[in-house]
Design an enzyme around this catalytic site. Structure first.
Site: not given
Ligand code: FAD
Ligand code: NDP
Length: 318
Positions: A138, A141-142
């Protein structure tokens, strides 16, 4: 007992939905997952140390701390959280049924799917070792971190994301090397043209990294020519994967409409899926701009739309 709403997931989308539905007195139940999709409860942000662009934290915050705060806020607003992974759902009849990996099941009038997506990475030596020590998926992000300033940075991929990441990183890096496995990009023409005319971006066609090396942080990549198999070393301080994301939608068993990459399709400007009473929020329904604040915003919208749907269906015989 039939739950009003079950939230599946544990990232910013799930917790924002949990906070709003808790405050709306819907007593939401959240299955936060147990290493679901290989990621700890709390989601993708738990894999990064520094979040500098989430509003409210003037000096940044670690991903783990941010998600711990969100979890606590959900609990404080009366969401109930269980560390269970949902392994399958039956959306063919109401109430909906969810089956958990533990074998237990639960019933709900409505569901918010907020299971996120996982960045694809290459399974090559050094890839895990230097993750977040020079390797990322990302740039937004980084990319601005001091370890990448005025250094040579590689981006792997040939799609729109790779073009955008390379262009973004060219603002900080001394040079960006765009590594693609073929001799043609699949990215849109306009993005390709911008890359090709950027003097700080060098393209390496027909190449893939096969090993990543360093001591404490990433220092070099071994690249292999995909045509003749020749290998050479490239000194790099950073390597950004842009080879696609895998949305966590397998457990849905094809019952929601997905796009060709597996992301849930929602109505434009809404979190409503093709199944009435099922909403999708966050990265799992966002193939393009994956950011925590966007996920949180869509979690809020899902909660509001879900609350409205529950109110409109309050007379229904469940
Ligand atoms: P996610 O964060 O993807 O979380 C969903 C979680 O739900 C999964 O990880 C798991 O734990 C759980 N899950 C999945 N399937 C199931 C299931 N079947 N049953 C129960 N639970 C389940 N964004 C920023 O804005 N700023 C940043 O600095 C930033 N840094 C990042 C760094 C890295 C290394 C990464 C990989 C991403 C980064 N992002 C950043 C992007 C950000 O993390 C995502 O956009 C955000 O986390 C998405 O949120 P979400 O709620 O959709 O789900
Ligand atoms: P894509 O799937 O479009 O591209 C992935 C790229 O990674 C491809 O070039 C692919 O190579 C390469 N790749 C995949 N696996 C490997 C591997 N194992 N080793 C080496 N290279 C690999 O993903 P994107 O994230 O780029 O885009 C996803 C979607 O989001 C697309 O629909 C895109 O159009 C859209 N998008 C749109 C944007 C915009 O409009 N501004 C911005 C960002 C994304 P190959 O080409 O050989 O298959």
């Amino acid at each position: 007992m039939i739950e009003d709403v079950i939230i599946i997931g544990s990232g910013p989308a799930a917790h924002t939905a949990g906070i709003y539905l808790g405050r709306a007195k819907r007593n939401p139940l959240m299955f936060e997952g147990f290493m679901a999709g290989g990621i700890a409860a709390g989601g993708q942000l738990t894999t990064t140390d520094s979040i500098e662009n989430f509003p409210g934290f003037a000096n940044g915050i670690s991903g783990g701390d941010l998600m711990e705060q969100m979890r606590e806020q959900s609990l404080n607003n009366s969401a109930r959280i269980l560390t269970e992974t949902v392994s399958s759902v039956d959306l063919s009849k109401k109430p909906f049924t969810l089956t958990l990996e533990s074998g237990e099941s639960a019933e709900a009038k409505s569901i918010i799917v907020a299971t996120g997506a996982t960045a694809k990475v290459l399974d090559i030596p050094g890839s895990k070792e230097f993750w977040q020590k020079g390797i990322s998926a990302c740039a937004v992000c980084d990319g601005a971190l001091p370890i990448f300033r005025n250094k040579v940075i590689a981006v792997v991929g040939g799609g729109d994301t790779a073009m955008e990441e390379a262009e973004f990183l060219s603002k900080f890096a001394s040079e960006v090397v765009l590594i693609h496995r073929r001799d043609k990009f699949r990215a849109s023409h306009v993005l390709q043209e911008r890359i090709k005319s950027n003097p700080k971006i060098k393209i390496m066609w027909n190449s893939i990294p096969v090993e990543l090396k360093g001591s404490k942080f990433l220092e070099s990549a071994v690249l292999q020519d995909t045509v003749n198999g020749e290998q050479k070393s490239l000194e790099v301080s950073g390597l950004f994967y842009a080879i696609g994301h895998k949305p966590n939608t397998d457990f849905l068993g094809g019952q929601l409409k997905l796009n060709e990459q597996g992301f849930i399709i929602t109505e434009p400007g809404s979190t409503k899926t093709n199944v009435e009473g099922v909403f999708a929020a966050g990265d799992v329904q966002n193939p393009h701009r994956r950011q925590a604040v966007i996920a949180a915003g869509s979690g809020c919208l899902a909660a509001l739309e879900c609350e409205e749907w529950l109110s409109l269906n309050s007379e229904r015989a469940w």
